[in-house]
Design a protein around this motif. Structure first.
Motif, PDB file in Angstrom:
ATOM      1  N   THR A  13      -9.813 -12.381 -21.446  1.00 41.56           N
ATOM      2  CA  THR A  13      -9.293 -11.378 -20.517  1.00 41.56           C
ATOM      3  C   THR A  13     -10.301 -11.059 -19.422  1.00 41.56           C
ATOM      4  OG1 THR A  13     -10.167  -9.537 -21.806  1.00 41.56           O
ATOM      5  CG2 THR A  13      -7.922 -10.245 -22.319  1.00 41.56           C
ATOM      6  N   TYR A  14      -9.789 -10.556 -18.310  1.00 49.34           N
ATOM      7  CA  TYR A  14     -10.642  -9.989 -17.260  1.00 49.34           C
ATOM      8  C   TYR A  14      -9.811  -9.074 -16.384  1.00 49.34           C
ATOM      9  CZ  TYR A  14      -8.759 -13.830 -14.370  1.00 49.34           C
ATOM     10  OH  TYR A  14      -7.933 -14.700 -13.713  1.00 49.34           O
ATOM     11  N   ARG A  15     -10.490  -8.154 -15.731  1.00 47.14           N
ATOM     12  CA  ARG A  15      -9.822  -7.238 -14.804  1.00 47.14           C
ATOM     13  C   ARG A  15      -9.641  -7.915 -13.461  1.00 47.14           C
ATOM     14  NH1 ARG A  15      -8.605  -2.180 -15.834  1.00 47.14           N
ATOM     15  NH2 ARG A  15      -9.669  -1.111 -17.516  1.00 47.14           N
ATOM     16  N   ALA A  16      -8.488  -7.719 -12.854  1.00 52.93           N
ATOM     17  CA  ALA A  16      -8.226  -8.295 -11.534  1.00 52.93           C
ATOM     18  C   ALA A  16      -9.190  -7.727 -10.498  1.00 52.93           C
ATOM     19  CB  ALA A  16      -6.787  -8.024 -11.117  1.00 52.93           C
ATOM     20  N   SER A  17      -9.548  -6.449 -10.630  1.00 53.79           N
ATOM     21  CA  SER A  17     -10.454  -5.831  -9.653  1.00 53.79           C
ATOM     22  C   SER A  17     -11.829  -6.492  -9.677  1.00 53.79           C
ATOM     23  CB  SER A  17     -10.573  -4.329  -9.908  1.00 53.79           C
ATOM     24  OG  SER A  17     -11.004  -4.077 -11.227  1.00 53.79           O
TER      25      SER A  17
ATOM     26  N   ILE B 147       5.796  -2.617  -9.754  1.00 54.27           N
ATOM     27  CA  ILE B 147       4.952  -1.835 -10.663  1.00 54.27           C
ATOM     28  C   ILE B 147       3.597  -1.558 -10.019  1.00 54.27           C
ATOM     29  CG2 ILE B 147       3.719  -1.875 -12.881  1.00 54.27           C
ATOM     30  CD1 ILE B 147       6.740  -1.296 -13.111  1.00 54.27           C
ATOM     31  N   LEU B 148       2.989  -2.578  -9.414  1.00 52.34           N
ATOM     32  CA  LEU B 148       1.688  -2.379  -8.764  1.00 52.34           C
ATOM     33  C   LEU B 148       1.777  -1.357  -7.633  1.00 52.34           C
ATOM     34  CD1 LEU B 148       0.293  -6.030  -8.689  1.00 52.34           C
ATOM     35  CD2 LEU B 148      -0.349  -4.158 -10.227  1.00 52.34           C
ATOM     36  N   THR B 149       2.888  -1.371  -6.902  1.00 50.27           N
ATOM     37  CA  THR B 149       3.092  -0.393  -5.834  1.00 50.27           C
ATOM     38  C   THR B 149       3.214   1.017  -6.405  1.00 50.27           C
ATOM     39  OG1 THR B 149       4.167  -2.039  -4.437  1.00 50.27           O
ATOM     40  CG2 THR B 149       4.577   0.270  -3.896  1.00 50.27           C
ATOM     41  N   LEU B 150       3.977   1.165  -7.491  1.00 49.41           N
ATOM     42  CA  LEU B 150       4.120   2.480  -8.121  1.00 49.41           C
ATOM     43  C   LEU B 150       2.786   2.995  -8.660  1.00 49.41           C
ATOM     44  CD1 LEU B 150       7.536   1.994  -9.943  1.00 49.41           C
ATOM     45  CD2 LEU B 150       7.079   3.388  -7.914  1.00 49.41           C
ATOM     46  N   VAL B 151       1.973   2.095  -9.228  1.00 51.47           N
ATOM     47  CA  VAL B 151       0.639   2.478  -9.698  1.00 51.47           C
ATOM     48  C   VAL B 151      -0.206   2.932  -8.510  1.00 51.47           C
ATOM     49  CG1 VAL B 151      -1.507   1.597 -10.713  1.00 51.47           C
ATOM     50  CG2 VAL B 151       0.684   1.035 -11.772  1.00 51.47           C
ATOM     51  N   GLN B 152      -0.183   2.155  -7.434  1.00 51.78           N
ATOM     52  CA  GLN B 152      -0.965   2.455  -6.233  1.00 51.78           C
ATOM     53  C   GLN B 152      -0.589   3.828  -5.671  1.00 51.78           C
ATOM     54  OE1 GLN B 152       0.135   0.270  -2.708  1.00 51.78           O
ATOM     55  NE2 GLN B 152      -2.006   0.155  -2.040  1.00 51.78           N
TER      56      GLN B 152
ATOM     57  N   ASN C 191      -8.967  -9.588   3.531  1.00 50.68           N
ATOM     58  CA  ASN C 191      -8.347  -9.215   4.804  1.00 50.68           C
ATOM     59  C   ASN C 191      -8.053  -7.719   4.909  1.00 50.68           C
ATOM     60  OD1 ASN C 191      -8.035 -11.766   6.308  1.00 50.68           O
ATOM     61  ND2 ASN C 191      -6.897 -12.373   4.477  1.00 50.68           N
ATOM     62  N   GLY C 192      -8.388  -6.973   3.874  1.00 56.37           N
ATOM     63  CA  GLY C 192      -8.238  -5.528   3.924  1.00 56.37           C
ATOM     64  C   GLY C 192      -6.849  -4.992   3.660  1.00 56.37           C
ATOM     65  N   THR C 193      -5.960  -5.812   3.124  1.00 53.77           N
ATOM     66  CA  THR C 193      -4.599  -5.328   2.870  1.00 53.77           C
ATOM     67  C   THR C 193      -4.405  -4.801   1.456  1.00 53.77           C
ATOM     68  OG1 THR C 193      -3.856  -7.556   2.315  1.00 53.77           O
ATOM     69  CG2 THR C 193      -3.601  -6.843   4.613  1.00 53.77           C
ATOM     70  N   VAL C 194      -5.219  -5.236   0.518  1.00 62.40           N
ATOM     71  CA  VAL C 194      -5.219  -4.748  -0.864  1.00 62.40           C
ATOM     72  C   VAL C 194      -6.678  -4.676  -1.284  1.00 62.40           C
ATOM     73  CG1 VAL C 194      -4.604  -5.237  -3.261  1.00 62.40           C
ATOM     74  CG2 VAL C 194      -2.997  -5.783  -1.456  1.00 62.40           C
ATOM     75  N   GLY C 195      -7.069  -3.575  -1.902  1.00 63.22           N
ATOM     76  CA  GLY C 195      -8.446  -3.435  -2.345  1.00 63.22           C
ATOM     77  C   GLY C 195      -8.576  -3.564  -3.842  1.00 63.22           C
ATOM     78  N   ALA C 196      -9.735  -3.994  -4.287  1.00 62.07           N
ATOM     79  CA  ALA C 196      -9.987  -4.141  -5.716  1.00 62.07           C
ATOM     80  C   ALA C 196      -9.702  -2.853  -6.496  1.00 62.07           C
ATOM     81  CB  ALA C 196     -11.410  -4.637  -5.946  1.00 62.07           C
ATOM     82  N   PRO C 197     -10.080  -1.671  -5.986  1.00 60.86           N
ATOM     83  CA  PRO C 197      -9.787  -0.446  -6.746  1.00 60.86           C
ATOM     84  C   PRO C 197      -8.292  -0.227  -7.003  1.00 60.86           C
ATOM     85  CG  PRO C 197     -11.408   0.011  -5.050  1.00 60.86           C
ATOM     86  CD  PRO C 197     -10.892  -1.382  -4.803  1.00 60.86           C
ATOM     87  N   GLU C 198      -7.461  -0.727  -6.122  1.00 64.34           N
ATOM     88  CA  GLU C 198      -6.013  -0.571  -6.302  1.00 64.34           C
ATOM     89  C   GLU C 198      -5.491  -1.412  -7.461  1.00 64.34           C
ATOM     90  OE1 GLU C 198      -4.288   0.177  -1.935  1.00 64.34           O
ATOM     91  OE2 GLU C 198      -5.395  -1.706  -2.169  1.00 64.34           O
ATOM     92  N   LEU C 199      -6.276  -2.369  -7.898  1.00 64.64           N
ATOM     93  CA  LEU C 199      -5.842  -3.269  -8.969  1.00 64.64           C
ATOM     94  C   LEU C 199      -6.644  -3.069 -10.247  1.00 64.64           C
ATOM     95  CD1 LEU C 199      -5.340  -6.488  -6.833  1.00 64.64           C
ATOM     96  CD2 LEU C 199      -3.591  -4.896  -7.635  1.00 64.64           C
ATOM     97  N   GLN C 200      -7.241  -1.882 -10.417  1.00 60.35           N
ATOM     98  CA  GLN C 200      -8.101  -1.662 -11.571  1.00 60.35           C
ATOM     99  C   GLN C 200      -7.354  -1.710 -12.899  1.00 60.35           C
ATOM    100  OE1 GLN C 200     -10.003   2.065 -10.965  1.00 60.35           O
ATOM    101  NE2 GLN C 200      -8.169   3.261 -11.313  1.00 60.35           N
TER     102      GLN C 200
ATOM    103  N   GLN D 109      -5.839 -15.831  -6.407  1.00 59.56           N
ATOM    104  CA  GLN D 109      -6.455 -16.271  -5.144  1.00 59.56           C
ATOM    105  C   GLN D 109      -5.796 -15.560  -3.957  1.00 59.56           C
ATOM    106  OE1 GLN D 109      -6.023 -20.505  -5.318  1.00 59.56           O
ATOM    107  NE2 GLN D 109      -7.751 -20.773  -6.697  1.00 59.56           N
ATOM    108  N   PHE D 110      -4.484 -15.393  -4.021  1.00 57.04           N
ATOM    109  CA  PHE D 110      -3.763 -14.659  -2.974  1.00 57.04           C
ATOM    110  C   PHE D 110      -4.246 -13.209  -2.903  1.00 57.04           C
ATOM    111  CE2 PHE D 110      -0.169 -11.769  -2.106  1.00 57.04           C
ATOM    112  CZ  PHE D 110       0.011 -12.044  -0.754  1.00 57.04           C
ATOM    113  N   LEU D 111      -4.372 -12.557  -4.049  1.00 60.69           N
ATOM    114  CA  LEU D 111      -4.835 -11.168  -4.076  1.00 60.69           C
ATOM    115  C   LEU D 111      -6.271 -11.059  -3.564  1.00 60.69           C
ATOM    116  CD1 LEU D 111      -3.280  -9.950  -7.450  1.00 60.69           C
ATOM    117  CD2 LEU D 111      -2.536  -9.377  -5.124  1.00 60.69           C
ATOM    118  N   LYS D 112      -7.088 -12.057  -3.864  1.00 62.00           N
ATOM    119  CA  LYS D 112      -8.454 -12.071  -3.341  1.00 62.00           C
ATOM    120  C   LYS D 112      -8.431 -12.189  -1.814  1.00 62.00           C
ATOM    121  CE  LYS D 112     -13.028 -14.001  -4.122  1.00 62.00           C
ATOM    122  NZ  LYS D 112     -13.652 -12.710  -4.318  1.00 62.00           N
TER     123      LYS D 112
END
Length: 123
Positions: free
Chosen positions: A103-107, A25-30, A64-73, A56-59
């Motif tokens: 609640t909180y946003r992952a980004s 799902i996250l890939t399809l959103v991205q 490391n530049g493989t996933v950015g906060a905007p991609e997880l908004q 923590q993994f996503l952080k």
């Protein structure tokens, strides 16, 4: 937005199949290939901190530049069922401000850490 256009993906604690579906799902959103012309919330239900290690993994991915906060908004972490209902009310009806302790946003988490994400009060 029509009522039939209201969709959300809600992920309860689970195993490999749950992670597979979440990242699909996250890939399809991205890639903007989710198939909805409207934003769709993706909600992790973080009972007893189940998804803390994933965050923590996503952080680490962000650092490391493989996933950015905007991609997880659109990825939102809810601590309990009431948090999920708050997200849905806020997202689709503009009702009931979200409780920052539910609640909180992952980004926001990726950018500033959990304490800042919880304190941000905005989705």
């Amino acid at each position: 937005m029509k009522e039939s256009d209201r969709t959300a993906f809600i992920f309860l604690p689970g195993g490999l199949g749950t992670m597979d579906e979440l990242f699909e799902i996250l890939t399809l959103v991205q890639l903007k290939k989710l198939g909805s012309k409207f934003p769709v919330p993706v909600i992790l239900v973080d009972y007893d901190g189940f998804y803390a290690s994933l965050m923590q993994f996503l952080k680490a991915c962000d650092e490391n530049g493989t996933v950015g906060a905007p991609e997880l908004q659109d990825l939102i972490v809810a601590r309990d069922n009431a948090g999920v209902l708050d997200v849905l009310r806020q997202y689709y009806f503009g009702e009931a401000p979200l409780s920052p302790n539910k609640t909180y946003r992952a980004s926001t988490y990726l950018a500033d850490g959990e304490a800042a994400a919880v304190a941000a009060k905005k989705l």
